[in-house]
Write a protein that holds these residues in place. Structure first.
Motif: not given
Length: 335
Positions: A5, A9, A39
């Motif tokens: 993740y 991002f 983000s």
């Protein structure tokens, strides 16, 4: 190990900035800024940060407010006739204020040191370098010499110098140092885009070196810095070189972009701005020299019991570039 993740991002954060700087319409630029904002919030909500929720919330509220002001200025300008020049000037002022808030320039800077204080060094480096790119590129479209920009440049120089004098946190010192360099970048972009790009590149290289040292030694305050630097003479040398280069002293790489900015300002008859920038930057240089002299001479001792940090080849190369960069630049640009 890098989580998936975080990588996802991080890539969308970079893509948001690239969308902003490559767009042809203000609305798509605003969309890129929003992608960048949404983000970086998960990256800031990391358990390794000191105050992850507090920093993420402060950053989100400030950036969301600036984005709303930016969108208001964009939509208002679409409905504005060309005859209303006074209203157009007011909308340009609002638009520039929103962009200056996003990058953390004084007097819109109050959120920046507080957010930096709660982050780890990786996220702090993103805040110091990458997050400045998109707002500054957008400022190029409305950047011209005016009393507003003169006040912003002088306030950024003065406030960063005065507020950085009594700080013991290295993250806040780096934040106020970034505000000081924002004033030089704003002065450089008044006349030349290439000088701004060169200044930002040199500032990013020096910031990477300094944050790399801080992360390697796991230090966050001045007391930790003075104690930890005694474990390795080479690490102390790297720190002194990069910190003095960040201040813009002549033997080091950081002096060269400031030299270009001053030369450009004088060639375009901005004598007052150049003189005031030099004078007020001495305040920032004072606490740079105070930190370096203290670590070099006053708190100097040989601690043989401390384990010396290991150096990677890339770290040595980057610091060697920061040391010898001024020599290379003068050889390349000399006529």
């Amino acid at each position: 190990m890098l989580n998936f993740y975080k990588l996802m991002f991080f890539m969308t954060m970079m893509s948001g900035t690239l969308i902003t700087i490559s767009s042809y319409s203000w609305f798509s630029m605003w969309m890129g800024l929003e992608i960048n904002l949404l983000s970086i919030i998960p990256l800031m909500s990391d358990s390794k940060n000191l105050y992850p929720a507090e920093s993420a919330l402060k950053y989100f509220i400030t950036q969301a407010l600036a984005s709303n002001i930016l969108l208001f200025a964009i939509l208002s300008s679409l409905n504005l006739s060309e005859s209303l020049s006074m209203s157009h000037d007011y909308l340009t002022l609002i638009l520039n204020s929103a962009l200056l808030t996003k990058m953390g320039a004084a007097p819109f800077h109050a959120w920046f040191p507080e957010v930096m204080e709660g982050l780890n060094w990786n996220n702090s480096l993103i805040m110091l370098t990458w997050q400045k790119i998109a707002p500054m590129v957008l400022l190029f479209y409305n950047c011209y010499f005016s009393m507003f920009f003169l006040i912003i440049i002088l306030l950024s120089t003065v406030i960063s110098g005065i507020m950085g004098l009594n700080q013991t946190s290295l993250r806040k010192i780096m934040a106020y140092s970034s505000i000081n360099h924002i004033s030089w970048m704003l002065a450089s972009m008044l006349n030349s885009q290439s000088i701004w790009m060169f200044y930002f590149l040199v500032y990013s290289i020096i910031s990477i070196n300094i944050v790399w040292i801080f992360k390697k030694m796991e230090i966050f305050t001045l007391n930790q810095l003075y104690f930890s630097l005694n474990s390795s003479k080479l690490m102390k040398l790297f720190f002194l070189i990069n910190f003095l280069s960040l201040g813009g002293l002549p033997p080091f790489l950081g002096f060269f972009p400031k030299w270009l900015v001053i030369n450009n300002l004088l060639q375009n008859n901005f004598y007052l701005m150049g003189t005031l920038l030099i004078i007020f930057t001495l305040i920032t240089l004072f606490f740079y020299l105070r930190i370096t002299f203290t670590s070099l001479m006053i708190n100097f001792s040989e601690n043989l019991c401390l384990k010396s940090p290991t150096f990677s080849l890339s770290m040595v190369f980057f610091n060697f570039f920061a040391l010898s960069g001024l020599l290379f630049c003068t050889m390349m640009f000399s006529t």
